[in-house]
Every structure is written in C-alpha cells, then in structure tokens.
Design a protein around this motif. Structure first.
Motif, PDB file in Angstrom:
ATOM      1  N   THR A   1       0.758  -1.543   0.419  1.00  0.00           N
ATOM      2  CA  THR A   1       0.045  -0.042  -0.003  1.00  0.00           C
ATOM      3  C   THR A   1       0.932   1.482   0.380  1.00  0.00           C
ATOM      4  O   THR A   1       2.144   1.304   0.515  1.00  0.00           O
ATOM      5  CB  THR A   1      -1.315   0.099   1.338  1.00  0.00           C
ATOM      6  OG1 THR A   1      -0.039  -0.026   2.477  1.00  0.00           O
ATOM      7  CG2 THR A   1      -1.760  -1.382   1.163  1.00  0.00           C
TER       8      THR A   1
ATOM      9  N   ASP B   1      -2.830   2.660   1.349  1.00  0.00           N
ATOM     10  CA  ASP B   1      -3.955   2.892   0.353  1.00  0.00           C
ATOM     11  C   ASP B   1      -3.185   1.862  -0.691  1.00  0.00           C
ATOM     12  O   ASP B   1      -2.133   2.682  -1.454  1.00  0.00           O
ATOM     13  CB  ASP B   1      -4.589   4.320   0.198  1.00  0.00           C
ATOM     14  CG  ASP B   1      -6.039   4.241  -1.176  1.00  0.00           C
ATOM     15  OD1 ASP B   1      -6.280   3.085  -1.780  1.00  0.00           O
ATOM     16  OD2 ASP B   1      -6.153   5.338  -1.560  1.00  0.00           O
TER      17      ASP B   1
ATOM     18  N   ASP C   1     -17.944   3.225   2.272  1.00  0.00           N
ATOM     19  CA  ASP C   1     -16.786   3.905   1.230  1.00  0.00           C
ATOM     20  C   ASP C   1     -18.502   4.622   0.768  1.00  0.00           C
ATOM     21  O   ASP C   1     -19.031   4.072   0.054  1.00  0.00           O
ATOM     22  CB  ASP C   1     -16.385   2.549   0.551  1.00  0.00           C
ATOM     23  CG  ASP C   1     -15.627   3.343  -0.913  1.00  0.00           C
ATOM     24  OD1 ASP C   1     -15.942   3.719  -1.198  1.00  0.00           O
ATOM     25  OD2 ASP C   1     -14.557   2.461  -1.318  1.00  0.00           O
TER      26      ASP C   1
END
Length: 552
Positions: A67, A71, A318
């Motif tokens: 990541t 992310d 999300d």
C-alpha cells in the motif's frame, strides 16, 4: 587399510543420510531477516516512482498488503502475480522472486514523505510483520500540479473487491429486481404515468423514460452516500458480536419477506406523504421528479433487497462506492422501463408465476448474506457445517419454489438437480458436524494488552512462561490453534506454564518495540522463559515437533 577406508565412507554416508536428516528435521528453522528476504528499492523518475522487491527463494510477498499511505489504489504492477490458496483467507495474490510497481506521484501529497507498506511470508511457516518504508519525494523533479486522473488500469478496475465489480453487481441486482412480480407488470402502467409511449414519438418517449430513470438514480445515489457516511462513522460497531448477530437476523427477516412469509415495506405514513405530491407527467422535469419520489417508495418485492444492499454499503463505509453502487442499482431497475418506452411491452417477457421464483432467489441470496455475518461470530470449526447447511437448505427452497411457480417440464430437471445438491450437502454437513469442537483449543492463553506486563513476565516470573505473539493476518498462528494447541499431548506438556497471548495485529509502536526488545523477527513466534532463560520457537510446528522444541 582398504577395508578401513570403505568402512569410513559407508559410515559417513549413513550418518549424513539418516542422522543428518533428523538433525535437520528437529532443528529450529532458519529464516532470513525481512530486509534480506524482501530486498526493497525505490527510484524516482520525474512524476513516476518505481518500487522493486527482490524476493528470496522460498518466500513470497502479498499483493494486497502493498500500500501507499495505507491505500492500495494507484499502484500499477508490471510483474505477474500468482494465485495462492490459503484455508483461512481463501485465494490470495502473491509475488515470488520479484515484484515491481509504479506510482504516479501527481496523485499523491508529496509535501511529506510517503509510506510504503508491504508484508510477506516464508514457505516454511513464518509471517513477517508489516514493513513500513518512508520515501522522501524530490519535488523538484515533478511537473506543475495538474488535476488528478482516475486509475483506469485493468488491475484497478477489475481487481478483488474493486469498485467496478461491485457496481456491476449492483446493476445486475437492479435489473433482476425489475423482473419481480411487484415491478414487471407495472412497467407499462408506469410508462403511461410518466408520459412515455403515448403517441409522443420514440425520441420523446425515450427522453421521458431516461429522465425518470435519472431521477430515481440520483435519489438512490444520495441515499447510498448518506448510508456509507453513517457506516464510516460507526465502523467499529460492525466488529461487535451483538451487532453482527443483529444484522444477520435482519437478513433472515428480509429473506422471509421474499418467500412470502411476511411483508416488509415502507411505513404507510411515508407512502401516503409521498403520494400526496402530485406531478403531471409528459414533461422532462415532471418525469424526473416522479422518478425521484418513486425512489423513496419501495414495493414489497424490493424493500428487502434494497435494505440488504444498504446494510452492505453501511458496513463498507466507502462513500464513493456507496453512491455508484446505488446509482447502478437504480439504473438497472429502470432499464426495462426505457425498453418499454421505445418498443412497448414487446421486449419484455410475459408476466407469470416465474416472477415469484425470481423473487425467491433473492430470498436465498439474503439468507447467504446473513450466514456471512453470523459466521464472523462463530469458532472456525462451525464454518463448514454452517455453509453446507445453507447450501442444502437453498437446494430444498429452490425445489419448493420450482414446484410452486415453474412449469411441469422445468420442475423435473430442477427437482433432480436440487435433490442431488441437497443430499450431497447433507452428507458433507453431517461429516463436518462431527468435527465441530475437535479442533477446539485445549491450551488456553490469557490475552494481554499490557506490553510492560508481558516484558516483566518474560524477564522475571516464579513459574515457566510461554508468550504467544499472535496476529489475525498470520496464517501459521491459526495453524497453531487448529493443529497444535488442540492436541492433548501439548496441553499436558504445558501444564504448569503461565500461558500469555499478545495480539500484535495492528502493529502499533508498542507492538514493534516489544517485538524488537525480544528479537521477534516474524510470526508465529512463541517465547518461553524457564530457569535457563528465554528461548524462542519461531515458525510453525505440529504437536510432536512443538513438544520437542519446547523441551530442548
């Protein structure tokens, strides 16, 4: 002399072939430090940062653990990965020997160092803790800032849990909902209410239908964003056993409504309030407003699936995915209406009892979601019988639905297939039920969160101490629970020990400091303190080898 030489050679071969194997088998596995197992390099070329890992043989790197600032979005891999099956985490993508990825730095905040995180394992049974690499970006090499672009790489669009796949799934769900008995027969009537297909011409009718579709889609998008925002605020609740059981029961109730056992729909006062809003069809704005208000009213056939979809979005938290998923759902539901506005009812299948069969399939899907949530609250040994029981029940429900709602010709084939699936699943259910509790952990550890207390126990204690460093992402840690700590010989060997477990899943600063203090290279690692001092058991051992390691 010749005989003596021959004897020495034979003895050497025998020793290396037999005793050498035993020494290799029972000696502690040797593992490379993470910096040698996964040699990491980074290189900046303008706005592109290239990351390279040279992976030692016998080791592998998890793709989804790589990541940027926690992310994974934005990474473009140029190296082919392979699929690796794990009995706890299912199919995961890994890299062997080498991994290479590039990042567009224009999509990142380069005013401060970016953090690259990665994690890997050894084939012999050791999972390394996550590694954090801070990279300072040379901003003088970057061009003038530009607007951020979307990552349209195939890996980003169609990877595991990608937004594209979720959106496509919701679109298919919406399209299927249009063929339930509460929706399909009403489409020609709805087209008349909107004003489409009333001698206005194909183009005008199509424009009105699309306007209605977008009105509903925008309403659904707003609902999806709000629910996702609420889910993100209360994400910790979705880890609670009580909440997971409650959600699972909700899915069961929603499934029962799809089977006709009960009715779930919006409150009557809400429906009456929306119905008091009078808008004349035939205009673009009117069709849009009718679609927007229709999105606030769910029919008995659609309330349960929509509620299930909202629960899914809430637990994901999300916002972008929540909005796009609900937009796709609404567009799928209204696509047949667009078809009606162009060609009348010619393109639609003839309404009939089969629509109740489709409705029942939604009930089975909702039951499956309920099983998914309840599984998280149960011990590992309950998972197999739970899913085999669900498959068997689903096959019986399909057989019942086909007898109720399908033609005689289809009933025969469906019943035979359902019977075979049900019988097979029942046999597997009975077999797996016999294993429930067999892999239960006989060796019980105390869970500690006080790092200083754990360090004190390892340095000074009146009794032998065994400390288990555990993490949820550690596959071999779960193997210890299933295959080693469930064995009575191990329980007997550990009598008199103070057994302590510390969870380092989150790899906080205190976790890393404690592991560094006692030279814990990766997981699983068990430290045991006896009169001779502190000893380490690194890697996974089955019960017999574990006892030998413990007694060394």
């Amino acid at each position: 002399m010749f005989r003596l030489i021959i004897s020495i050679i034979i003895l050497s071969v025998f020793s290396s072939g037999v005793f050498g194997q035993n020494l290799t088998r029972y000696s502690e596995p040797r593992f490379l430090p993470h910096e040698e197992a996964f040699q990491f390099m980074s290189e900046q070329n303008g706005e592109t940062l290239t990351l390279t890992w040279s992976i030692a043989p016998g080791y592998y790197l998890y793709k989804d653990k790589i990541t940027i600032n926690d992310d994974p979005a934005g990474l473009v891999f140029s190296q082919n990965h392979e699929s690796h099956y794990d009995e706890y985490f299912g199919s995961v993508d890994i890299f062997r020997l080498q991994a290479k990825a590039t990042i567009n730095l224009l999509n990142l905040d380069t005013s401060k160092p970016i953090t690259i995180t990665y994690q890997g394992c050894a084939e012999e049974g050791l999972c390394y803790q996550p590694v954090f690499q801070d990279i300072k970006i040379d901003t003088s090499l970057l061009p003038e800032p530009a607007s951020k672009s979307f990552d349209l790489s195939p890996d980003s669009l169609f990877g595991s849990n990608s937004m594209m796949l979720v959106t496509l799934g919701f679109f298919v769900l919406g399209l299927a909902l249009a063929f339930t008995p509460c929706v399909l027969p009403m489409l020609p009537i709805l087209a008349g209410v909107v004003g489409a297909n009333q001698g206005r011409g194909v183009k005008r009718s199509l424009a009105l239908a699309i306007s209605y579709s977008q009105g509903m889609a925008i309403t659904f998008t707003g609902i999806g964003i709000v629910v996702a925002l609420l889910g993100a605020q209360f994400s910790a609740l979705f880890q609670s056993t009580f909440v997971l059981v409650f959600i699972s029961m909700l899915f069961v109730l929603l499934a029962l409504s799809m089977f006709g056992a009960l009715t779930v729909q919006a409150p009557l006062w809400w429906q009456n309030a929306i119905n008091t809003i009078k808008v004349k069809g035939g205009s673009i704005s009117g069709a849009f407003f009718i679609g927007a208000t229709s999105g606030l009213i769910a029919s008995p056939c659609t309330t349960a699936p929509l509620s299930g979809a909202l629960l899914y979005i809430a637990q994901s938290g999300d916002v972008l995915q929540g909005g796009t998923a609900l937009y796709a759902l609404a567009f799928g539901m209204t696509l047949p209406l667009i078809a009606v506005s162009v060609s009348g009812a010619k393109l639609l299948p003839k309404p009939g009892p089969w629509m109740n069969f489709v409705k029942g399939l939604f009930g089975i899907a909702l039951l499956g979601l309920g099983v998914t949530f309840i599984e998280r609250t149960l011990p590992l040994s309950y998972s197999a019988p739970l899913w085999y029981g669900f498959i068997s029940l689903s096959a019986l429900i399909i057989a019942w639905l086909s007898r109720q709602h399908l033609s005689t010709r289809v009933i025969g084939r469906t019943s035979i297939t359902s019977a075979l699936v049900a019988v097979t699943s029942l046999v597997l259910f009975a077999q797996s039920l016999m294993q429930v509790g067999h892999d239960s952990v006989l060796v019980k550890f105390e869970s500690f969160s006080d790092h200083e207390k754990v360090a004190q126990l390892l340095q000074k204690s009146d009794q032998p101490v065994l400390v288990d460093f555990y993490a949820d992402w550690c596959v071999a840690c779960k193997d210890y629970e299933r295959y080693t700590f469930s064995h009575p010989d191990v329980a007997e060997a550990l009598e008199g020990y103070r057994l302590v477990k510390i969870d380092v899943t989150k790899m906080t600063e205190k976790d890393r400091e404690l592991m560094q203090q006692f030279n814990v290279m990766g997981l699983p690692t068990l430290l045991h303190r006896e009169e001779e001092g502190i000893k380490s058991i690194t890697g996974f051992y089955y019960h017999d080898a574990f006892i030998e390691e413990l007694q060394k």
